[in-house]
Design a protein around this motif. Structure first.
Motif, PDB file in Angstrom:
ATOM      1  N   SER A  80       0.815  -1.209   0.215  1.00 31.70           N
ATOM      2  CA  SER A  80       0.026   0.189  -0.012  1.00 31.70           C
ATOM      3  C   SER A  80       0.907   1.130  -0.018  1.00 31.70           C
ATOM      4  O   SER A  80       0.227   2.227  -0.682  1.00 31.70           O
ATOM      5  CB  SER A  80      -0.905  -0.031   1.294  1.00 31.70           C
ATOM      6  N   PRO A  84       1.212   4.655  -4.251  1.00 23.32           N
ATOM      7  CA  PRO A  84       1.190   6.009  -4.465  1.00 23.32           C
ATOM      8  C   PRO A  84       2.530   6.334  -5.505  1.00 23.32           C
ATOM      9  O   PRO A  84       2.270   7.429  -6.253  1.00 23.32           O
ATOM     10  CB  PRO A  84       1.007   6.754  -3.348  1.00 23.32           C
ATOM     11  N   LYS A  91       2.072   8.751 -13.834  1.00 20.12           N
ATOM     12  CA  LYS A  91       1.776  10.032 -14.327  1.00 20.12           C
ATOM     13  C   LYS A  91       2.818  10.799 -15.076  1.00 20.12           C
ATOM     14  O   LYS A  91       2.830  11.547 -15.964  1.00 20.12           O
ATOM     15  CB  LYS A  91       1.155  10.733 -13.247  1.00 20.12           C
ATOM     16  N   ARG A 136      -6.580  -1.428   0.015  1.00 27.60           N
ATOM     17  CA  ARG A 136      -5.887  -0.302  -0.159  1.00 27.60           C
ATOM     18  C   ARG A 136      -5.328   0.131  -1.602  1.00 27.60           C
ATOM     19  O   ARG A 136      -5.415   1.286  -2.132  1.00 27.60           O
ATOM     20  CB  ARG A 136      -4.689   0.058   0.935  1.00 27.60           C
ATOM     21  N   GLU A 139      -8.096   0.829  -3.742  1.00 24.91           N
ATOM     22  CA  GLU A 139      -8.596   2.031  -3.616  1.00 24.91           C
ATOM     23  C   GLU A 139      -8.079   3.304  -4.245  1.00 24.91           C
ATOM     24  O   GLU A 139      -8.597   3.999  -4.799  1.00 24.91           O
ATOM     25  CB  GLU A 139      -8.832   2.279  -2.124  1.00 24.91           C
ATOM     26  N   HIS A 140      -6.498   3.034  -4.200  1.00 30.22           N
ATOM     27  CA  HIS A 140      -5.694   3.886  -4.809  1.00 30.22           C
ATOM     28  C   HIS A 140      -5.958   3.818  -6.433  1.00 30.22           C
ATOM     29  O   HIS A 140      -6.103   4.915  -6.921  1.00 30.22           O
ATOM     30  CB  HIS A 140      -4.366   3.681  -4.606  1.00 30.22           C
ATOM     31  N   GLN A 142      -8.762   3.101  -7.850  1.00 28.45           N
ATOM     32  CA  GLN A 142     -10.216   3.568  -8.162  1.00 28.45           C
ATOM     33  C   GLN A 142     -10.060   4.958  -8.165  1.00 28.45           C
ATOM     34  O   GLN A 142     -10.763   5.681  -9.188  1.00 28.45           O
ATOM     35  CB  GLN A 142     -10.988   3.134  -7.125  1.00 28.45           C
ATOM     36  N   GLN A 143      -9.440   5.757  -7.575  1.00 26.11           N
ATOM     37  CA  GLN A 143      -9.172   6.847  -7.281  1.00 26.11           C
ATOM     38  C   GLN A 143      -8.102   7.475  -8.443  1.00 26.11           C
ATOM     39  O   GLN A 143      -8.186   8.882  -8.718  1.00 26.11           O
ATOM     40  CB  GLN A 143      -8.785   7.539  -6.049  1.00 26.11           C
ATOM     41  N   SER A 144      -7.547   6.838  -9.181  1.00 24.33           N
ATOM     42  CA  SER A 144      -6.635   7.486 -10.158  1.00 24.33           C
ATOM     43  C   SER A 144      -7.192   7.571 -11.628  1.00 24.33           C
ATOM     44  O   SER A 144      -8.367   7.198 -11.834  1.00 24.33           O
ATOM     45  CB  SER A 144      -5.484   6.296 -10.266  1.00 24.33           C
ATOM     46  N   THR A 145      -6.499   8.014 -12.534  1.00 23.86           N
ATOM     47  CA  THR A 145      -6.834   8.101 -13.747  1.00 23.86           C
ATOM     48  C   THR A 145      -6.522   7.119 -14.794  1.00 23.86           C
ATOM     49  O   THR A 145      -6.611   7.262 -15.912  1.00 23.86           O
ATOM     50  CB  THR A 145      -6.693   9.708 -14.432  1.00 23.86           C
ATOM     51  N   HIS A 199     -10.266  -1.005 -15.552  1.00 20.60           N
ATOM     52  CA  HIS A 199     -11.320  -0.410 -14.241  1.00 20.60           C
ATOM     53  C   HIS A 199     -12.233  -1.630 -13.555  1.00 20.60           C
ATOM     54  O   HIS A 199     -13.210  -1.425 -13.161  1.00 20.60           O
ATOM     55  CB  HIS A 199     -11.950   0.694 -14.803  1.00 20.60           C
TER      56      HIS A 199
END
Length: 206
Positions: A80, A84, A91, A136, A139-140, A142-145, A199
């Motif tokens: 986890s 990030p 990115k 975790r 979730e990361h 899911q929140q990403s592009t 996704h």
């Protein structure tokens, strides 16, 4: 294709490395110990470093088309804590595709679909630590592009490649109890060329 493979020396990761090289792709493997057993191949680039090392991740991410993470938890929060860093490096390098190997515990429960399998009576595991780590990561993502896919095998057994398996979106196939490392690696490899499960968590079992 230029593939960054994390967890390249693990059970699933090592098979993914071998398959990608056999199919003439360029593979970059980030490893903590360069002495770890990896095949020697002209299309294999080894970067020494840790997934928690931002600089090492950024170096490994250069000229990459897709990231495949077969990292496991090893009883720590590395899984986890590293996601990030991985997503930020992606990115920066305009890499949008990531495939990860998760666990069936983070699929939805068929008994109580509003919760994860590891939170329900379907799970037989006494420890939920690994599942929470994979949650975790989910979730990361899911929140990403990013265009992510999480391959979620049930019990990973040793065994030969069969090419025969069942998959389900966000759930474990009904009655599924195991899947081999070889068949899991094969399915994950196929996702390099498919948009079908963008996704999505994909449960895989026999």
């Amino acid at each position: 294709m230029n593939i960054l493979l994390l967890g390249a020396t693990g059970r699933v990761g090592s098979q993914l490395v071998a398959r990608a090289l056999k199919e003439h792709h360029n593979v970059t493997a980030l490893v903590r110990n360069p002495q770890q057993r990896l095949v020697q191949h002209r299309q294999l680039r080894i970067v020494q470093g840790d997934v928690l090392d931002k600089q090492a991740i950024e170096q490994a991410m250069l000229n990459i088309d897709v990231v495949v993470s077969a990292l496991n938890t090893d009883g720590s929060t590395t899984l986890s804590a590293s996601i990030p860093i991985i997503l930020e490096a992606m990115k920066q390098q305009n890499v949008t595709r990531i495939i990860t190997i998760g666990t069936a515990g983070i699929l939805q429960s068929r008994v109580t679909p509003t919760i994860f399998r590891y939170q329900s009576s379907e799970s037989k595991r006494k420890s939920i630590f690994a599942a929470q780590e994979h949650q975790r990561v989910f979730e990361h993502l899911q929140q990403s592009t990013m265009d992510w896919t999480i391959v979620c095998p049930t019990y990973l057994a040793d065994g030969d490649f069969t090419g025969v398996h069942r998959v389900a979106r966000n759930f474990l196939p009904e009655g599924g109890t195991k899947i081999s490392v070889a068949d899991t690696a094969d399915f994950a490899y196929q996702q390099l060329f498919s948009k079908e499960f963008f996704h999505t968590r994909v449960g895989i079992a026999y």
